[in-house]
Write a protein that holds these residues in place. Structure first.
Motif, short mmCIF file in Angstrom:
data_model
loop_
_atom_site.label_atom_id
_atom_site.label_comp_id
_atom_site.label_asym_id
_atom_site.label_seq_id
_atom_site.Cartn_x
_atom_site.Cartn_y
_atom_site.Cartn_z
N GLU A 3 27.23 62.03 56.26
CA GLU A 3 26.16 62.06 57.25
C GLU A 3 26.04 60.77 58.05
N SER A 11 23.51 58.20 60.31
CA SER A 11 22.11 57.81 60.36
C SER A 11 21.45 58.49 61.55
N ALA A 12 20.12 58.49 61.58
CA ALA A 12 19.39 59.15 62.66
C ALA A 12 19.78 58.61 64.03
N ASP A 13 20.04 57.31 64.12
CA ASP A 13 20.40 56.72 65.41
C ASP A 13 21.91 56.76 65.69
N GLN A 14 22.65 57.37 64.78
CA GLN A 14 24.11 57.53 64.92
C GLN A 14 24.88 56.21 64.87
N ASN A 15 24.22 55.11 64.47
CA ASN A 15 24.90 53.80 64.41
C ASN A 15 25.62 53.56 63.09
N THR A 36 28.74 50.62 59.31
CA THR A 36 27.46 50.19 59.84
C THR A 36 27.59 49.02 60.81
N TRP A 38 27.38 55.54 59.32
CA TRP A 38 27.89 56.76 58.72
C TRP A 38 28.10 56.51 57.24
#
Length: 156
Positions: free
Chosen positions: A34, A36-40, A62, A42
């Motif tokens: 998955e 992260s919510a901000d797509q920055n 990250t 994984w």
């Protein structure tokens, strides 16, 4: 440039998603995959299940600087409370095309079995890749392919 890592005789599968690609030992199961919510960042976790698995191998991509100064400190600090690795060996490896160091040690878990624990991280461009693993000492699939798996990571 990208420096290729070692190869392995272990049968592998391909992982190819938005943030990175890699090869991994075919018998490993993906438990978490998955962004992260901000797509920055994984997070990819190989395990039979997220809670209680005889192995886990995590890859975290990250923008955040890791907390650890080196692979041995990362290995020591990433263990569950009460697990202190012994026989730690630090060696050069290729992680996502960059030369870095990996530390591997041994722990005795509450099931009275011996496990290997491993940790490595590297900065690739503006990203950091952090890899940690815990697996039974007799798990040849992971042990014989770990360096090839981390060396095959390609960030996108």
């Amino acid at each position: 440039g990208f420096v290729p890592g070692p190869t392995t005789s272990v049968e592998t599968s391909n992982y190819d998603q938005a943030k990175f690609s890699m090869i991994y030992a075919k018998d490993l199961q993906i438990a978490i995959d998955e962004a992260s919510a901000d797509q920055n960042s994984w997070f990819l976790l190989f395990a039979e299940d997220a809670e209680n698995s005889p192995y886990n191998l995590s890859i975290y991509v990250t923008n955040e600087v890791p907390f650890y100064q080196n692979s041995e400190e990362g290995l020591l600090e990433s263990q569950d409370l009460g697990n202190v690795p012994i026989n730690i060996v630090t060696s050069d490896v290729t992680l996502a095309g960059v030369k870095t160091q990996k530390s591997i040690g041994e722990i005795l878990k509450s099931d009275n079995l011996n496990y290997y624990v491993a940790f490595t991280s590297a900065k690739i461009g503006e990203k950091y890749v952090v890899v940690s693993a815990t697996y039974a000492k007799d798990n040849a699939q992971i042990h014989n392919s770990f360096d090839a798996m981390i060396g095959s990571i390609k960030l996108k």
